[in-house]
Write a protein that holds these residues in place. Sequence first.
Motif, PDB file in Angstrom:
ATOM      1  N   SER A 353      14.065 -33.146  13.698  1.00 36.07           N
ATOM      2  CA  SER A 353      13.152 -33.049  12.557  1.00 36.07           C
ATOM      3  C   SER A 353      13.339 -31.706  11.877  1.00 36.07           C
ATOM      4  CB  SER A 353      11.690 -33.222  12.995  1.00 36.07           C
ATOM      5  OG  SER A 353      11.279 -32.150  13.815  1.00 36.07           O
ATOM      6  N   GLU A 354      12.894 -31.646  10.594  1.00 29.98           N
ATOM      7  CA  GLU A 354      12.992 -30.418   9.813  1.00 29.98           C
ATOM      8  C   GLU A 354      11.741 -30.248   8.965  1.00 29.98           C
ATOM      9  OE1 GLU A 354      16.833 -29.770   7.737  1.00 29.98           O
ATOM     10  OE2 GLU A 354      17.373 -31.752   8.518  1.00 29.98           O
ATOM     11  N   THR A 355      11.355 -29.004   8.742  1.00 26.74           N
ATOM     12  CA  THR A 355      10.330 -28.661   7.761  1.00 26.74           C
ATOM     13  C   THR A 355      10.888 -27.547   6.894  1.00 26.74           C
ATOM     14  OG1 THR A 355       9.261 -26.926   9.066  1.00 26.74           O
ATOM     15  CG2 THR A 355       8.548 -29.202   9.487  1.00 26.74           C
ATOM     16  N   LYS A 356      10.096 -27.061   5.941  1.00 22.19           N
ATOM     17  CA  LYS A 356      10.562 -25.973   5.086  1.00 22.19           C
ATOM     18  C   LYS A 356      10.795 -24.687   5.875  1.00 22.19           C
ATOM     19  CE  LYS A 356       8.444 -27.557   0.776  1.00 22.19           C
ATOM     20  NZ  LYS A 356       7.495 -27.218  -0.316  1.00 22.19           N
ATOM     21  N   SER A 357      10.096 -24.536   6.984  1.00 20.92           N
ATOM     22  CA  SER A 357      10.188 -23.278   7.728  1.00 20.92           C
ATOM     23  C   SER A 357      10.861 -23.410   9.089  1.00 20.92           C
ATOM     24  CB  SER A 357       8.784 -22.693   7.932  1.00 20.92           C
ATOM     25  OG  SER A 357       7.973 -23.609   8.664  1.00 20.92           O
ATOM     26  N   SER A 358      11.124 -24.639   9.537  1.00 19.33           N
ATOM     27  CA  SER A 358      11.675 -24.768  10.888  1.00 19.33           C
ATOM     28  C   SER A 358      12.515 -26.024  11.017  1.00 19.33           C
ATOM     29  CB  SER A 358      10.544 -24.796  11.922  1.00 19.33           C
ATOM     30  OG  SER A 358       9.768 -25.976  11.775  1.00 19.33           O
ATOM     31  N   LEU A 359      13.288 -26.071  12.099  1.00 19.31           N
ATOM     32  CA  LEU A 359      13.956 -27.303  12.484  1.00 19.31           C
ATOM     33  C   LEU A 359      13.781 -27.477  13.983  1.00 19.31           C
ATOM     34  CD1 LEU A 359      17.819 -26.964  12.752  1.00 19.31           C
ATOM     35  CD2 LEU A 359      16.403 -24.998  12.235  1.00 19.31           C
ATOM     36  N   THR A 360      13.688 -28.716  14.397  1.00 21.95           N
ATOM     37  CA  THR A 360      13.457 -29.030  15.802  1.00 21.95           C
ATOM     38  C   THR A 360      14.710 -29.673  16.370  1.00 21.95           C
ATOM     39  OG1 THR A 360      11.102 -29.356  15.366  1.00 21.95           O
ATOM     40  CG2 THR A 360      11.972 -30.247  17.428  1.00 21.95           C
ATOM     41  N   ASN A 401      15.057 -33.590  28.579  1.00 18.33           N
ATOM     42  CA  ASN A 401      15.429 -32.890  27.356  1.00 18.33           C
ATOM     43  C   ASN A 401      14.499 -31.713  27.092  1.00 18.33           C
ATOM     44  OD1 ASN A 401      17.282 -34.968  27.062  1.00 18.33           O
ATOM     45  ND2 ASN A 401      15.899 -36.162  25.756  1.00 18.33           N
ATOM     46  N   LEU A 402      15.086 -30.652  26.558  1.00 22.04           N
ATOM     47  CA  LEU A 402      14.305 -29.506  26.118  1.00 22.04           C
ATOM     48  C   LEU A 402      14.209 -29.571  24.603  1.00 22.04           C
ATOM     49  CD1 LEU A 402      12.900 -26.832  26.951  1.00 22.04           C
ATOM     50  CD2 LEU A 402      15.090 -25.686  26.496  1.00 22.04           C
ATOM     51  N   ILE A 403      12.980 -29.649  24.086  1.00 25.70           N
ATOM     52  CA  ILE A 403      12.750 -29.723  22.648  1.00 25.70           C
ATOM     53  C   ILE A 403      12.368 -28.327  22.172  1.00 25.70           C
ATOM     54  CG2 ILE A 403      11.516 -30.891  20.803  1.00 25.70           C
ATOM     55  CD1 ILE A 403      13.204 -32.726  22.618  1.00 25.70           C
ATOM     56  N   VAL A 404      13.186 -27.771  21.255  1.00 25.56           N
ATOM     57  CA  VAL A 404      12.953 -26.400  20.800  1.00 25.56           C
ATOM     58  C   VAL A 404      12.779 -26.385  19.289  1.00 25.56           C
ATOM     59  CG1 VAL A 404      14.240 -25.408  22.715  1.00 25.56           C
ATOM     60  CG2 VAL A 404      15.429 -25.905  20.591  1.00 25.56           C
ATOM     61  N   GLU A 405      11.867 -25.537  18.836  1.00 28.15           N
ATOM     62  CA  GLU A 405      11.655 -25.334  17.407  1.00 28.15           C
ATOM     63  C   GLU A 405      12.240 -23.977  17.026  1.00 28.15           C
ATOM     64  OE1 GLU A 405       8.062 -25.432  14.057  1.00 28.15           O
ATOM     65  OE2 GLU A 405       7.598 -25.391  16.196  1.00 28.15           O
ATOM     66  N   LEU A 406      13.123 -23.976  16.007  1.00 27.57           N
ATOM     67  CA  LEU A 406      13.803 -22.761  15.576  1.00 27.57           C
ATOM     68  C   LEU A 406      13.393 -22.419  14.149  1.00 27.57           C
ATOM     69  CD1 LEU A 406      17.434 -23.588  16.799  1.00 27.57           C
ATOM     70  CD2 LEU A 406      15.654 -22.345  18.035  1.00 27.57           C
ATOM     71  N   PRO A 407      13.327 -21.132  13.808  1.00 26.11           N
ATOM     72  CA  PRO A 407      13.059 -20.755  12.414  1.00 26.11           C
ATOM     73  C   PRO A 407      14.211 -21.220  11.522  1.00 26.11           C
ATOM     74  CG  PRO A 407      13.703 -18.837  13.687  1.00 26.11           C
ATOM     75  CD  PRO A 407      13.523 -19.952  14.668  1.00 26.11           C
ATOM     76  N   ARG A 408      13.887 -21.753  10.356  1.00 24.60           N
ATOM     77  CA  ARG A 408      14.914 -22.383   9.531  1.00 24.60           C
ATOM     78  C   ARG A 408      15.796 -21.376   8.793  1.00 24.60           C
ATOM     79  NH1 ARG A 408      14.321 -27.738   5.808  1.00 24.60           N
ATOM     80  NH2 ARG A 408      16.368 -27.615   4.781  1.00 24.60           N
TER      81      ARG A 408
END
Length: 748
Positions: A353-360, A401-408
């Motif tokens: 997934s993606e948002t304006k500020s991050s991607l997962t 699975n490891l689900i990580v959120e990163l700054p975009r």
Amino acid sequence: MKYYKSTLVFVLSLCVIAVAQDYAWPVKVGKVVSSNFGDPRPRRFHAGLDIATKGASGHEVVAVDTGYVERIRVSSDGYGRVLYQKLSDGRTAVYAHLDSFTELLDEIVRVEQNRRQSFEMEKFFRPNEMVVNKGDLLGYSGDSGGAFGPHLHFELRDTLNQPINPFISGFGLDDRHRPKPQRIAVIPLGADARINGNTLPQVFPIRRISTAVYEFPDTIHVLGAVGMALSAVDEITGFSIKYNITGISLSVDDSERFRLEFDRYNLTKNHLMEMTYDNSLRRLNDGDFTRLFITDDGTKSDFVKGEGTGRLLLSPGYHSVALRLFDHVGNVSRIQGTFYYAPSVRIKTEIISETKSSLTVAVSPDGNPFAITDFVCYAFNNKGYLERKIEATSRKLEGRNLIVELPRKPTEERVLQFIGINRLGGVSEPFHLSYGNDIADHLTIPFELSLAHLENSVVLEVAARGYFDQTANLTLKGEGERNVPLLQRRPGVFQSDPLPPEALRNGESAVLTISGAATRETRFGLLTKVADGGTNETAVSTDGECTLLATPTTFYDTTSFWIETVKKPVEVENGRFASSVYQLQPFDRALQNTAKVSIKLKKSETADKKGIFFYDRREGWTFLPTEFSIVDRILSAPLYSLEAVAVIEDTIPPHIHQFIPGPNSSYNSESLTQIVGKVEDELAGVSGQEAIEIDLNGERLLFEYHPIEKEVRYRFDGVLESGAYKLTVAATDQTGNRSERVINFKVN
């Protein structure tokens, strides 16, 4: 009664040793040691202590114990003026780099020099000829020979003439500091070895957790046979100088696997310095690391104790690792950590997934049942350069699975490199994910081939600037063909799994194939040979003009070697390249004995004023003793390390300057006590005093030439009579350029 006698003899012998070790300090200037026993020097160990003399010569050097002068030696290199004293306990004390001896010994030196008509001399004495008591004057400290500045080099040798560590043999200093470990290295020792998923040696920082205890930064995942190396220093109370430690032990699961103590060694094993301190890590600018393992064939220095080899082939699972470091008074530091032995781990990643500020991103195991519990992510630009480490803003575990959120923002238009860590501590091979980054054009971008020679294996690497989503493969061609798959270890860098050196025997070329919608093949010249200790082997450069001869004793173990042509060499100052520049490979492998490099002269060149030079990072282009075959028009030279080499023409003669007495000057007879001046050559260099001639009014002088200061020194024996004098100085450099200077002066 018999038992009582043997006990008494034993006690008395201990008393004799204790008394014999109550030595005097050898120089009357304070106890400041600038370098200690066992320090690494070029192809040798430091055999004693360098005792500082406040940057000046002329301090009294005294006998450390009762005994007699066994011999004295004078030369312009090495130890310079050196005195060997046989002590009452049978040991030998060595006092080197002296400025002068006592008046009696100096007179003996002058007589011997005049008799031999040579500055260099050596004289032995019988036990009853030159008896000295503890504290008697032997001479004065200086900087003679190959000394880098004034100091006293002091050694203690046992009855077998083996240097022993003075710090643990009666010359210890007050010390309340523990050794300081700095980094550890884990080194693959076989073709199947891996360290945290990598095929190359890995260097790790360590953390201090208490006054005397340090730990690994994390569990280290290993596979196959590995060895360890340690970077550490010792400090002594009151000094800021960094010293060599006295000893190290390595234990795995509370069982000692290796032990090294810098106590004594045989001088014939000096060359094993390069197997005690890891030569590859040093040549790759990682620093000085003490090896905690021996070679596959059992080659080891005298400092290695016990039966342990340090070559660790562990059973599957977790293993506690402990390193114990100690100094000469018994201060101890300890490093602890864990090795996890298991097959390599693979992962895959997917943006979910993606948002304006991050991607997962989901980081998942690939073919491994154990969950991924941690990860590391790095961002590379479109040229393949590392820009930054990306930290997760959140993470959670979903099944395996490891689900990580990163700054975009820092990940946009970047190649992301993920390294996963499973719940057992296994570290994965890298996985790359392109996030809006352009894929490089594999059909047009240039690639370069390089090789890394490890212990018992070779890794091939193909690199370009960019990220590729195609598969890559190498085909080695020579006596046969061998297909070598490549893995993209970081963007634009493909590496093979380690291969045995024999895979490169009589190699001719390597063909890179990158397959995508279109396939590209690139051929690299790869003329490799393998030295296995059986016969002489000769590698040839791709242009056929340079050869490298390895004898059965050149390398310590089976080694693949080759020659590369350097495209952009470091320019030579005050000279001219008369050949291409060749890099002899593998440049980071230690040599047991010499190799021989030969370069054929071009048809347009003569051998006049030419020689083979190698490039030294500190000294620049440096002359090698060169022979010339008139019949074959080939220049040849031996070398003890594999370097960049070339034929260079040097037409500039030595520079003779800064002499006292100066030209057309006048002196009082009492004020002119010596001749001193510089004889320097910018490129080929002056080989030593044999390449210099000094006459005073036609009489040949027996002078000293300091190889570090490039300085001529001659002391008058008495006072010069009044009159006119003509001083003639001539020098020839190592390519045959000669210069001469005449200095006229007067003595009143």
